[in-house]
Design a protein around this motif. Structure first.
Motif, PDB file in Angstrom:
ATOM      1  N   ALA A 108       0.819  -1.215   0.000  1.00 47.86           N
ATOM      2  CA  ALA A 108       0.000   0.000   0.000  1.00 47.86           C
ATOM      3  C   ALA A 108       0.847   1.256   0.000  1.00 47.86           C
ATOM      4  O   ALA A 108       1.964   1.289   0.530  1.00 47.86           O
ATOM      5  CB  ALA A 108      -0.912   0.005   1.218  1.00 47.86           C
ATOM      6  N   LYS A 109       0.276   2.296  -0.601  1.00 51.09           N
ATOM      7  CA  LYS A 109       0.815   3.633  -0.392  1.00 51.09           C
ATOM      8  C   LYS A 109      -0.006   4.278   0.732  1.00 51.09           C
ATOM      9  O   LYS A 109      -1.162   3.901   0.953  1.00 51.09           O
ATOM     10  CB  LYS A 109       0.740   4.460  -1.674  1.00 51.09           C
ATOM     11  CG  LYS A 109       1.947   4.156  -2.579  1.00 51.09           C
ATOM     12  CD  LYS A 109       2.028   5.092  -3.752  1.00 51.09           C
ATOM     13  CE  LYS A 109       1.130   4.575  -4.860  1.00 51.09           C
ATOM     14  NZ  LYS A 109       1.285   5.384  -6.104  1.00 51.09           N
ATOM     15  N   VAL A 110       0.626   5.210   1.436  1.00 53.26           N
ATOM     16  CA  VAL A 110      -0.023   5.770   2.633  1.00 53.26           C
ATOM     17  C   VAL A 110       0.104   7.295   2.629  1.00 53.26           C
ATOM     18  O   VAL A 110       1.164   7.837   2.311  1.00 53.26           O
ATOM     19  CB  VAL A 110       0.622   5.208   3.933  1.00 53.26           C
ATOM     20  CG1 VAL A 110      -0.103   5.748   5.167  1.00 53.26           C
ATOM     21  CG2 VAL A 110       0.619   3.687   3.926  1.00 53.26           C
ATOM     22  N   ILE A 111      -1.004   7.941   2.977  1.00 50.51           N
ATOM     23  CA  ILE A 111      -0.977   9.390   3.247  1.00 50.51           C
ATOM     24  C   ILE A 111      -1.179   9.559   4.752  1.00 50.51           C
ATOM     25  O   ILE A 111      -2.112   8.989   5.312  1.00 50.51           O
ATOM     26  CB  ILE A 111      -2.120  10.132   2.519  1.00 50.51           C
ATOM     27  CG1 ILE A 111      -2.104   9.815   1.024  1.00 50.51           C
ATOM     28  CG2 ILE A 111      -2.041  11.633   2.779  1.00 50.51           C
ATOM     29  CD1 ILE A 111      -3.393  10.243   0.310  1.00 50.51           C
ATOM     30  N   VAL A 112      -0.287  10.310   5.384  1.00 51.03           N
ATOM     31  CA  VAL A 112      -0.419  10.565   6.823  1.00 51.03           C
ATOM     32  C   VAL A 112      -0.712  12.056   7.013  1.00 51.03           C
ATOM     33  O   VAL A 112      -0.032  12.897   6.421  1.00 51.03           O
ATOM     34  CB  VAL A 112       0.873  10.179   7.577  1.00 51.03           C
ATOM     35  CG1 VAL A 112       0.769  10.565   9.053  1.00 51.03           C
ATOM     36  CG2 VAL A 112       1.154   8.691   7.433  1.00 51.03           C
ATOM     37  N   THR A 113      -1.698  12.348   7.826  1.00 51.90           N
ATOM     38  CA  THR A 113      -2.049  13.772   8.025  1.00 51.90           C
ATOM     39  C   THR A 113      -2.460  14.068   9.458  1.00 51.90           C
ATOM     40  O   THR A 113      -3.095  13.241  10.100  1.00 51.90           O
ATOM     41  CB  THR A 113      -3.205  14.179   7.085  1.00 51.90           C
ATOM     42  OG1 THR A 113      -3.535  15.563   7.338  1.00 51.90           O
ATOM     43  CG2 THR A 113      -4.469  13.357   7.344  1.00 51.90           C
ATOM     44  N   VAL A 201       3.588  11.374   2.560  1.00 54.05           N
ATOM     45  CA  VAL A 201       3.096  10.367   1.613  1.00 54.05           C
ATOM     46  C   VAL A 201       4.257   9.412   1.329  1.00 54.05           C
ATOM     47  O   VAL A 201       5.387   9.858   1.121  1.00 54.05           O
ATOM     48  CB  VAL A 201       2.614  11.030   0.303  1.00 54.05           C
ATOM     49  CG1 VAL A 201       2.092   9.975  -0.670  1.00 54.05           C
ATOM     50  CG2 VAL A 201       1.514  12.062   0.592  1.00 54.05           C
ATOM     51  N   TRP A 202       3.975   8.117   1.353  1.00 54.04           N
ATOM     52  CA  TRP A 202       5.023   7.124   1.079  1.00 54.04           C
ATOM     53  C   TRP A 202       4.406   5.773   0.765  1.00 54.04           C
ATOM     54  O   TRP A 202       3.219   5.536   0.994  1.00 54.04           O
ATOM     55  CB  TRP A 202       5.977   7.002   2.285  1.00 54.04           C
ATOM     56  CG  TRP A 202       5.281   6.924   3.623  1.00 54.04           C
ATOM     57  CD1 TRP A 202       4.324   6.043   4.008  1.00 54.04           C
ATOM     58  CD2 TRP A 202       5.507   7.784   4.744  1.00 54.04           C
ATOM     59  NE1 TRP A 202       3.933   6.273   5.281  1.00 54.04           N
ATOM     60  CE2 TRP A 202       4.651   7.346   5.782  1.00 54.04           C
ATOM     61  CE3 TRP A 202       6.368   8.871   4.989  1.00 54.04           C
ATOM     62  CZ2 TRP A 202       4.613   7.967   7.032  1.00 54.04           C
ATOM     63  CZ3 TRP A 202       6.325   9.462   6.233  1.00 54.04           C
ATOM     64  CH2 TRP A 202       5.450   9.031   7.242  1.00 54.04           C
ATOM     65  N   LYS A 203       5.248   4.892   0.252  1.00 54.74           N
ATOM     66  CA  LYS A 203       4.874   3.484   0.225  1.00 54.74           C
ATOM     67  C   LYS A 203       5.054   2.985   1.645  1.00 54.74           C
ATOM     68  O   LYS A 203       6.028   3.346   2.320  1.00 54.74           O
ATOM     69  CB  LYS A 203       5.795   2.705  -0.732  1.00 54.74           C
ATOM     70  CG  LYS A 203       5.524   3.016  -2.194  1.00 54.74           C
ATOM     71  CD  LYS A 203       6.345   2.101  -3.091  1.00 54.74           C
ATOM     72  CE  LYS A 203       5.736   0.702  -3.056  1.00 54.74           C
ATOM     73  NZ  LYS A 203       5.763   0.030  -4.377  1.00 54.74           N
ATOM     74  N   ASN A 204       4.180   2.139   2.066  1.00 54.47           N
ATOM     75  CA  ASN A 204       4.251   1.660   3.455  1.00 54.47           C
ATOM     76  C   ASN A 204       5.620   1.036   3.739  1.00 54.47           C
ATOM     77  O   ASN A 204       6.211   1.248   4.800  1.00 54.47           O
ATOM     78  CB  ASN A 204       3.129   0.651   3.706  1.00 54.47           C
ATOM     79  CG  ASN A 204       2.839   0.478   5.199  1.00 54.47           C
ATOM     80  OD1 ASN A 204       2.672   1.458   5.913  1.00 54.47           O
ATOM     81  ND2 ASN A 204       2.824  -0.760   5.666  1.00 54.47           N
TER      82      ASN A 204
END
Lengths: 357, 357
Positions: A108-113, A201-204
C-alpha cells in the motif's frame, strides 16, 4: 494490489493551546473551532475521503478518545480506529499504523495527516497529493508537503529544499524547528524554505525501511505486532509496545536523519490551527481588528478575540491584542500570543481541579 | 421637645458605576460590596442607630426599592421609608424628609447621610457628629462634615474653609466639584480644603429656611405637603410634587449659595464607595497589587481587581490596572479607573437587553 492509498489521520493530541475550549475530555480536533458545523477531524476526514475507500481510512487517537472518533466518523470501521494506550509523539503513532497496514496490504501507499489543519483550494490540494503519491512510488522515498510561506511565521517548523531540475518534486535538505522572527524573515527572503505541513506520503514499505534504519528499536517492537493486529490481543500488545518504545516525533526520529526525503510544494492555502492566535488570524476581523463570537460591547478595544456564549453580555474596555473566552467553567483572559503560557495555565488549573482541564 | 435627632439616610441612587453588580433591580447600597455580611445600607443604619430611636430614623429611596429597605431594615417603621416616585437629586430628597419631619417635630435636629459610605474609627466619628449637632443649634446654621484629605483625590468634591479661631467649627468659604489632579494637589498642599462627605447636620427649621431662601419653588411645593404627610394621600401628593420641582442637588441648590454653612473637621477614616476603583483601594491588595475575590490564577498581572463567583476558574495573564468581574449574566473587563465610562456601558447594555442593567 489495491491502487487506493491508505489514509492515516493522526488525532491523538490534546490541543492544550486551545484551552479552555479544548479540554482533556474533548480536545480541539473534536471541536467545531471554526464554526463550520464540522469538527476539525470531520473536516480532515471529508478532505481525504475522496482519495480512498472508507476501509482504507484509519484514525490514530488516544484510547480515551476512540468513542469520540466513532461518534464523529461513523463511516470508519472500528478496527480502523487505532487506540493508543498512552499519549505518544508522531513516530510511535505512525509506526503503529504502518505495521498494522502491512498486515492488510504490504504494497500500500499511505498518506499521513494531522487532524487539525485548515486547507482551502481543495482542488489544488488534491493535485499536490496526487503529485506526492506519484513521487512516493520510488522505493524508500519519503515525501512531504511543504507550504510556500507568505509571511515570516514563527509558529511553524520549516523545511529547506534543494532547488533541482524537477519542477514538482524537490529533495529536502533539512528540517528546522520553529525559528525566531529574524530567522523566519531570512527563510522567507531566501525562497528555498517552506513550512512543514506534517503531511506525509510514502509506500508503506518505505517508511518501515526508514524505521528499521533510523529507529531500529521502535521497528523491532512493532514488527512483533504482526501476530496481534486485528486480533483480540491487539490492545494488550500495544500496552506492552508503548511501554517499551521511547517517545519521539517522526521529524526528529526519521525526517532529520533520512537521506531520502522529498518535498512537493503545496501552493494551496494551508494553516495549522495550533493556537488561539492562529484561529484569530483565520477569521474575518472587524474594522478594529477584533474577532467577536459573543454578545459583546467593545470600547477602545482592538485586535482582540472575544469568544463567549451569547447568553452572557460581555463588556470590554481598553484591551489590545487579548483573548477573552469563557466556557462556563473557566474564564480566560490572556494575550493573544500567549501560546507559550498554556502549559503553565493548564497545569495550574489542573492542580485547582481536574475538571478545569 | 425630643432631644434625639432625626437621621435621614439617602438611599435612592442606582450605583451605576458599580455595574454589573449594582443593578437597576438592586443598587449597590443594598449589596454587601465589602463582604462584611451587611449591605452598605445596613452598615449605615447601624452606624447611626445609636444617635436616635428607630421611630426617628428615616430612609429616603425610590419607590421601587422600598421593599428592599423594608427587608434589610425591618426595625424601621413603614411610614419612615420615604418612597420617591422618581429618581431625583439630593435637594428634593432632603426637602421631602425635612417637610415631613416638620409635621412630627418642628424643633428637631436632623442628620442627613448618604447610604454608601465606609467609616472607620466609629468613636471619633460619633464625637464629630456630636460636635456638629452642637454647632447646628445656632439658628440657620447648616453644618457639614469635611474630611481631612490624605491624597490628591480627584474622585471627591472639596470644601474650602476659613480657618478662624474656633478649633472645632469652621466657616465654609466655598464648595468645589471634583477637581483635576493638579488642582487636587494644590488643595492638598494648601491645607484649607477638605473632602465633601455629603453628611449634613442642622435644625430642621434651618434647612427649611434655606430652601425658602435659595430654592423657593421647591419650598413652596413641599410646604403644601403638610396636609398629606402620614396620610393615605402622601403618595399622590408626592407624584405631583416631584413632577413640579426641578432636579437639583443640595450642594448646587443650597450649599453653594448659603452664607451660613459651617464645617466640622472629620478626623476619622472615611471613604465614599462610589466606584470600583474606590472599592479596590479599600481592600487589602496582595504583593502584586491585586485584589482577588475569585478562584483565580494570575500571571504577569498587577493592580487588578478580580471579582468572580468561586465556582468559575479565572485565568488572567498580562493585565495591569483592570477590573474583571462576572455576575453570571454579564462579564465586564475594563480599566479600573474607567468610572467615567459606566454610563455608556449601562446605556448600551440596556439597549441590548433590559435585564443586563
Amino acid at each position: 494490489m489495491n491502487e487506493k492509498p491508505f489514509v492515516v489521520i493522526m488525532a491523538g493530541g490534546i490541543g492544550s493551546r486551545f484551552w479552555p475550549h479544548s479540554m482533556d475530555a474533548k480536545p480541539k480536533q473534536f471541536l467545531d473551532v471554526l464554526g463550520t458545523g464540522r469538527s476539525l477531524l470531520q473536516m480532515t476526514y471529508e478532505r481525504f475521503a475522496s482519495f480512498t475507500s472508507p476501509e482504507r481510512l484509519m484514525v490514530v487517537t488516544q484510547a480515551k478518545y476512540s468513542h469520540l472518533v466513532k461518534t464523529q466518523l461513523p463511516e470508519i470501521k472500528e478496527e480502523n480506529i487505532l487506540s493508543e494506550p498512552l499519549k505518544r509523539d508522531t513516530a510511535n503513532c505512525i509506526a503503529y499504523a504502518s505495521y498494522k497496514i502491512r498486515n492488510t496490504d504490504p504494497d500500500a501507499k499511505v498518506i499521513v495527516t494531522p487532524a487539525d489543519h485548515l486547507i482551502l483550494n481543495e482542488s489544488l490540494f488534491k493535485a499536490r497529493i496526487f503529485d506526492a503519491l506519484k513521487a512516493a512510488e520510488i522505493p524508500n522515498h519519503i515525501v512531504t508537503i511543504g507550504i510556500k510561506p507568505n509571511r515570516p511565521e514563527t509558529g511553524y517548523g520549516y523545511i529547506q529544499f534543494i532547488d533541482g531540475s524537477d519542477r514538482v518534486v524537490k529533495k529536502v535538505k533539512t528540517f528546522i524547528e520553529k525559528p525566531n522572527r529574524e530567522l523566519a524573515t531570512t527563510f522567507l527572503e531566501s525562497g528555498d524554505y517552506v513550512w512543514n505541513s506534517g503531511i506525509f506520503v510514502w509506500k508503506n514499505e518505505s517508511i518501515i525501511r526508514a524505521f528499521e534504519l533510523h529507529l531500529p528499536e521502535l521497528a523491532e517492537v512493532f514488527e512483533e505486532g504482526k501476530a496481534y493486529f486485528f486480533t483480540e490481543s491487539e490492545g494488550e500488545f500495544l500496552k506492552k509496545a508503548y511501554s517499551l518504545v521511547k517517545n519521539i516525533s517522526i521529524d526528529y526520529g526519521v525526517m532529520e536523519k533520512s537521506e531520502s526525503v522529498y518535498m512537493v510544494l503545496g501552493d494551496f492555502h494551508w494553516a495549522d490551527i495550533g493556537s488561539w492566535q492562529k484561529l484569530y488570524e483565520l477569521q474575518t476581523q472587524d474594522g478594529q481588528g477584533n474577532v467577536v463570537e459573543a454578545n459583546a460591547l467593545l470600547y477602545e478595544t482592538n485586535n482582540c478575540y472575544i469568544k463567549v456564549s451569547p447568553e452572557k453580555l460581555v463588556v470590554v474596555q481598553g484591551l489590545d491584542n487579548y483573548l477573552v473566552t469563557d466556557t462556563g467553567n473557566v474564564l480566560l483572559i490572556c494575550k493573544l500570543d500567549a501560546e507559550h503560557k498554556f502549559r503553565e495555565f493548564t497545569a495550574d488549573a489542573k492542580s485547582k481541579k481536574e475538571d478545569f482541564v
